[in-house]
Design a protein around this motif. Sequence first.
Motif, PDB file in Angstrom:
ATOM      1  N   UNK A  97     -19.437 -28.599  -8.714  1.00 59.45           N
ATOM      2  CA  UNK A  97     -19.658 -28.063  -7.358  1.00 59.45           C
ATOM      3  C   UNK A  97     -21.132 -28.071  -6.959  1.00 59.45           C
ATOM      4  N   UNK A  98     -21.989 -28.529  -7.852  1.00 61.20           N
ATOM      5  CA  UNK A  98     -23.427 -28.477  -7.640  1.00 61.20           C
ATOM      6  C   UNK A  98     -23.960 -29.864  -7.292  1.00 61.20           C
ATOM      7  N   UNK A  99     -24.851 -29.938  -6.283  1.00 57.90           N
ATOM      8  CA  UNK A  99     -25.512 -31.190  -5.924  1.00 57.90           C
ATOM      9  C   UNK A  99     -26.952 -31.151  -6.425  1.00 57.90           C
ATOM     10  N   UNK A 100     -27.270 -32.077  -7.328  1.00 57.45           N
ATOM     11  CA  UNK A 100     -28.617 -32.145  -7.888  1.00 57.45           C
ATOM     12  C   UNK A 100     -29.482 -33.061  -7.042  1.00 57.45           C
ATOM     13  N   UNK A 101     -30.531 -32.525  -6.439  1.00 56.06           N
ATOM     14  CA  UNK A 101     -31.501 -33.355  -5.735  1.00 56.06           C
ATOM     15  C   UNK A 101     -32.506 -33.848  -6.774  1.00 56.06           C
ATOM     16  N   UNK A 102     -32.370 -35.108  -7.138  1.00 60.99           N
ATOM     17  CA  UNK A 102     -33.056 -35.615  -8.331  1.00 60.99           C
ATOM     18  C   UNK A 102     -34.570 -35.646  -8.169  1.00 60.99           C
ATOM     19  N   UNK A 103     -35.088 -35.667  -6.952  1.00 59.12           N
ATOM     20  CA  UNK A 103     -36.538 -35.737  -6.773  1.00 59.12           C
ATOM     21  C   UNK A 103     -37.230 -34.483  -7.308  1.00 59.12           C
ATOM     22  N   UNK A 104     -36.538 -33.353  -7.344  1.00 61.18           N
ATOM     23  CA  UNK A 104     -37.166 -32.111  -7.798  1.00 61.18           C
ATOM     24  C   UNK A 104     -37.473 -32.157  -9.303  1.00 61.18           C
ATOM     25  N   UNK A 137     -30.143 -25.202  -4.635  1.00 62.32           N
ATOM     26  CA  UNK A 137     -30.176 -24.987  -6.075  1.00 62.32           C
ATOM     27  C   UNK A 137     -31.237 -25.793  -6.781  1.00 62.32           C
ATOM     28  N   UNK A 138     -31.361 -27.079  -6.456  1.00 61.22           N
ATOM     29  CA  UNK A 138     -32.328 -27.935  -7.137  1.00 61.22           C
ATOM     30  C   UNK A 138     -33.745 -27.422  -6.954  1.00 61.22           C
ATOM     31  N   UNK A 149     -38.517 -24.694  -9.143  1.00 64.31           N
ATOM     32  CA  UNK A 149     -39.716 -23.861  -8.985  1.00 64.31           C
ATOM     33  C   UNK A 149     -39.706 -22.694  -9.971  1.00 64.31           C
ATOM     34  N   UNK A 150     -38.534 -22.217 -10.357  1.00 63.69           N
ATOM     35  CA  UNK A 150     -38.467 -21.175 -11.393  1.00 63.69           C
ATOM     36  C   UNK A 150     -38.970 -21.715 -12.728  1.00 63.69           C
ATOM     37  N   UNK A 151     -38.593 -22.942 -13.056  1.00 70.62           N
ATOM     38  CA  UNK A 151     -39.078 -23.570 -14.290  1.00 70.62           C
ATOM     39  C   UNK A 151     -40.585 -23.792 -14.208  1.00 70.62           C
ATOM     40  N   UNK A 152     -41.075 -24.221 -13.049  1.00 70.18           N
ATOM     41  CA  UNK A 152     -42.512 -24.407 -12.871  1.00 70.18           C
ATOM     42  C   UNK A 152     -43.273 -23.102 -13.111  1.00 70.18           C
ATOM     43  N   UNK A 153     -42.765 -22.009 -12.542  1.00 71.10           N
ATOM     44  CA  UNK A 153     -43.407 -20.709 -12.748  1.00 71.10           C
ATOM     45  C   UNK A 153     -43.371 -20.312 -14.220  1.00 71.10           C
ATOM     46  N   UNK A 154     -42.256 -20.605 -14.890  1.00 76.40           N
ATOM     47  CA  UNK A 154     -42.133 -20.267 -16.307  1.00 76.40           C
ATOM     48  C   UNK A 154     -43.131 -21.048 -17.153  1.00 76.40           C
ATOM     49  N   UNK A 155     -43.388 -22.306 -16.807  1.00 77.70           N
ATOM     50  CA  UNK A 155     -44.362 -23.101 -17.559  1.00 77.70           C
ATOM     51  C   UNK A 155     -45.766 -22.522 -17.409  1.00 77.70           C
TER      52      UNK A 155
END
Length: 429
Positions: A120-127, A358-359, A364-370
């Motif tokens: 059910x999720x669409x991944x925007x691959x550019x992110x 979602x993408x 951006x959550x992963x970016x903040x975590x890094x």
Amino acid sequence: MSTQASLPFGLSPARYGLDTGFCLAVAILIAWGLVMVASASVAVSERMAGASTLYYFNRQLMFMAMGLGAATLAFAVPMKSWESTGPLLLMLALLLLVLVLVPGIGVIRNGARRWIPIGPFLLQVSEPARLAVIVYLAGYIVRRQVPLRTTTKGLFAPFIPLAIVGVLLIGERDFGATAILMGVALLMLFIGGARLRDMAVIGASVGAVLVLLVLIAPYRVKRVIGFLNPELDPRGDNFQLVQSLIAVARGEWSGVGLGNSLQKLLYLPEMHTDFIFAILAEEFGLLGVLVLIGLFATVVWRGFAIGRVAEAMNCRFSAYLCYGLSGWFGLQSLINMAVNMGALPTKGLTLPFMSYGGSSLITVCVMAALILRVDYENRYLKAGHPGIGGRTGVPDALARRAGVGGGTASRSEAGSKWFAFFRRRGGRS
């Protein structure tokens, strides 16, 4: 076996804290984003989704949970592991960017092929692809520091994979992602020590290519013309821009109040995604906009500060990664807000932490975590525990510059460090 050795991913059992300003700004942005998605998507939820008025809010809440889960996993991985997997991440990014262009795999929406359906999720691959490229580029700067600082080839070499990624992004009709990626790459290479004359050549070349890409695409030319003359076709090509400007203007000083926006009632297209800033400006006014800008400024400032500490401690990969991610936050948020206010041509870019999607939110959550992982490793080293992230110690001079063992530096001392840093950087040739 020591307690530390028994923990996974090299995490320390001791608590040294994390950057308060960065954490607080990110938490407020995420919470505010949830509120704005709930407010902006009321009408579109009822009409387009045929469901509850909280349809998009509930999905954004799910994406937030996924983002926090992904962020937790990203935070648990040491920087040395991110550095060593940079080339692999680049290959995975290229694979995703190729797959999305394959008919039957990539999904087309509004004329753009940017998404891969995963259940059910669409991944925007550019992110995630752009994130992978930035991780690779930070590793390249560290591995090829001498050629980068002394030869033209050292600067042009990383633009080979960047050009390939850019071509694939343009194939998806994602001009905005391409421009931001190139801008962040130039920033990282500049801070990494590339010679100014080489930077001028490559910067002019990238700029010329981006201008050419605008001129050869009729729909991009229309956007530029509409940006220059929004009153020409207010009910046609310029409809979205005009409606966004109306929303921003209605906000005045203090806004019309949360939930009282009129433009979100299906007047403004993409009101809960790319143009959520216009709804925020309408409901919270200039005061709310200034608070939002202050929050993004805090994220960028603290990200660069964390990177500067890592650089002073000779953790160069961590430093360049922080600079790149912080630059991404700043550049994308600035462009999104400028587009919403008619200061730049219309472009489909999300507002980090705020826009529905979602993408974007997970990335951006992963970016903040890094960035927080870098901050964690900085504090771990300052506490006198060498070895994390592949380090065995901190040189005395670098330790003094980073404030190790000497307490927290004053604000004036920190400002002097930044001034000296950019003065030295600007003197390179």
